[in-house]
Write a protein that holds these residues in place. Sequence first.
Motif, short mmCIF file in Angstrom:
data_model
loop_
_atom_site.label_atom_id
_atom_site.label_comp_id
_atom_site.label_asym_id
_atom_site.label_seq_id
_atom_site.Cartn_x
_atom_site.Cartn_y
_atom_site.Cartn_z
N PRO A 84 0.80 -1.23 0.00
CA PRO A 84 0.00 0.00 0.00
C PRO A 84 0.83 1.28 0.00
CG PRO A 84 -0.09 -1.09 2.15
CD PRO A 84 0.57 -2.05 1.21
N SER A 85 2.08 1.20 0.40
CA SER A 85 2.92 2.40 0.40
C SER A 85 3.40 2.77 -0.99
CB SER A 85 4.12 2.19 1.32
OG SER A 85 4.91 1.10 0.88
N SER A 86 3.29 1.85 -1.96
CA SER A 86 3.74 2.13 -3.31
C SER A 86 2.77 3.07 -4.02
CB SER A 86 3.85 0.82 -4.11
OG SER A 86 4.14 1.10 -5.47
N LEU A 87 3.31 4.05 -4.74
CA LEU A 87 2.50 5.00 -5.49
C LEU A 87 2.42 4.65 -6.98
CD1 LEU A 87 3.75 8.35 -3.89
CD2 LEU A 87 1.74 6.99 -3.29
N ILE A 127 2.76 2.46 -17.26
CA ILE A 127 3.18 2.27 -15.87
C ILE A 127 3.59 3.64 -15.32
CG2 ILE A 127 4.74 1.02 -14.34
CD1 ILE A 127 5.12 -1.00 -16.64
N GLU A 128 2.84 4.12 -14.34
CA GLU A 128 3.03 5.47 -13.81
C GLU A 128 3.84 5.41 -12.52
OE1 GLU A 128 -0.94 6.91 -13.40
OE2 GLU A 128 -1.33 6.94 -15.55
N PHE A 129 5.13 5.72 -12.65
CA PHE A 129 6.00 5.83 -11.48
C PHE A 129 5.91 7.25 -10.92
CE2 PHE A 129 8.00 2.49 -14.11
CZ PHE A 129 8.00 1.45 -13.20
N ILE A 130 6.61 7.53 -9.85
CA ILE A 130 6.54 8.86 -9.22
C ILE A 130 7.11 9.93 -10.14
CG2 ILE A 130 7.31 10.27 -7.28
CD1 ILE A 130 7.34 7.75 -5.58
N LEU A 131 8.26 9.66 -10.77
CA LEU A 131 8.96 10.67 -11.56
C LEU A 131 8.71 10.56 -13.06
CD1 LEU A 131 12.39 10.71 -9.66
CD2 LEU A 131 10.42 12.24 -9.36
N GLU A 132 8.35 9.38 -13.54
CA GLU A 132 8.18 9.21 -14.97
C GLU A 132 7.23 8.06 -15.26
OE1 GLU A 132 11.91 8.18 -16.70
OE2 GLU A 132 12.18 6.39 -15.47
N ASP A 133 6.83 7.96 -16.52
CA ASP A 133 5.98 6.87 -16.97
C ASP A 133 6.75 5.97 -17.93
OD1 ASP A 133 4.09 8.20 -15.56
OD2 ASP A 133 2.81 8.73 -17.25
#
Length: 264
Positions: A84-87, A127-133
């Motif tokens: 759950p901590s993953s964004l 795939i949507e990471f914090i800094l980039e997709d």
Amino acid sequence: MKRLIPLFIFFLPLITYSQEKSIKSIQVGLGLTNSSLQDLVFSPLVFRGSGFSFDLNFRNEKRSRKHEVRLNLFTQQLTPPNNPSSLTTIQNVVVSLDYDFTRLIGGKKWKYYLGGGLYNLLAARNIEFILEDEVALDIFSSLNLVGTVERTFKDRHQVSATFSYPFLSYVIGRMRVPLDFPQEVFNAIADDPDGFPVGAIIRSGDLLTVNNFIDLRTRVDYEYHISDHWRLGFTYQFRYYQYPKFLDIRNASSQYLGTITFVF
């Protein structure tokens, strides 16, 4: 003339069989798909989620054989419920276009069909990471062994179950190194930066067999015959595919569809 009578009696079943009228139908299905995805190329996490499903099916049937073309589409957002901590989230869109041909091989109350199919799938993931997709694709076509068992109860209730498994598959976009296509694709992009090298991408695929490509599929259908032309029903589909890209891709999905069928 008397000599022709036995020949006529012999060939009469064949003539009747060849003139057997085919039953054609179009089925539309709407529902939900639950998916579980692990793409080790981008993340060790398992992502899950649900989303809208659409299914369009054309069938051409006779007593002894079936042709079927099916278009299936679903879209969903996936998240890692065990972390759950993953964004990180995944926008997942999957389109498949399949063709089956099966023949009756036996049975009385329960009828058994066996044949083959040509299956095609395109899965696109943002795939949507914090800094980039990042964008990931699963693209493959396969030749499958297909089996169906079917029974009709009281002339109105029809139940069938279909199983399929590939024996040869052509997979496009397998990574030689992370985030990399073959040199031929890069050369095509360098020659025409504004174009999309479809031909080079298609040629970059690999043939995979049962040793390293899994695509297990099952489908259970129920239809209630309202009239000669209309049927209502329910379809459950399960699919699990796995293959090595640079690292393994694993994807399982369960689909629940309410269906309406028009027979003509």
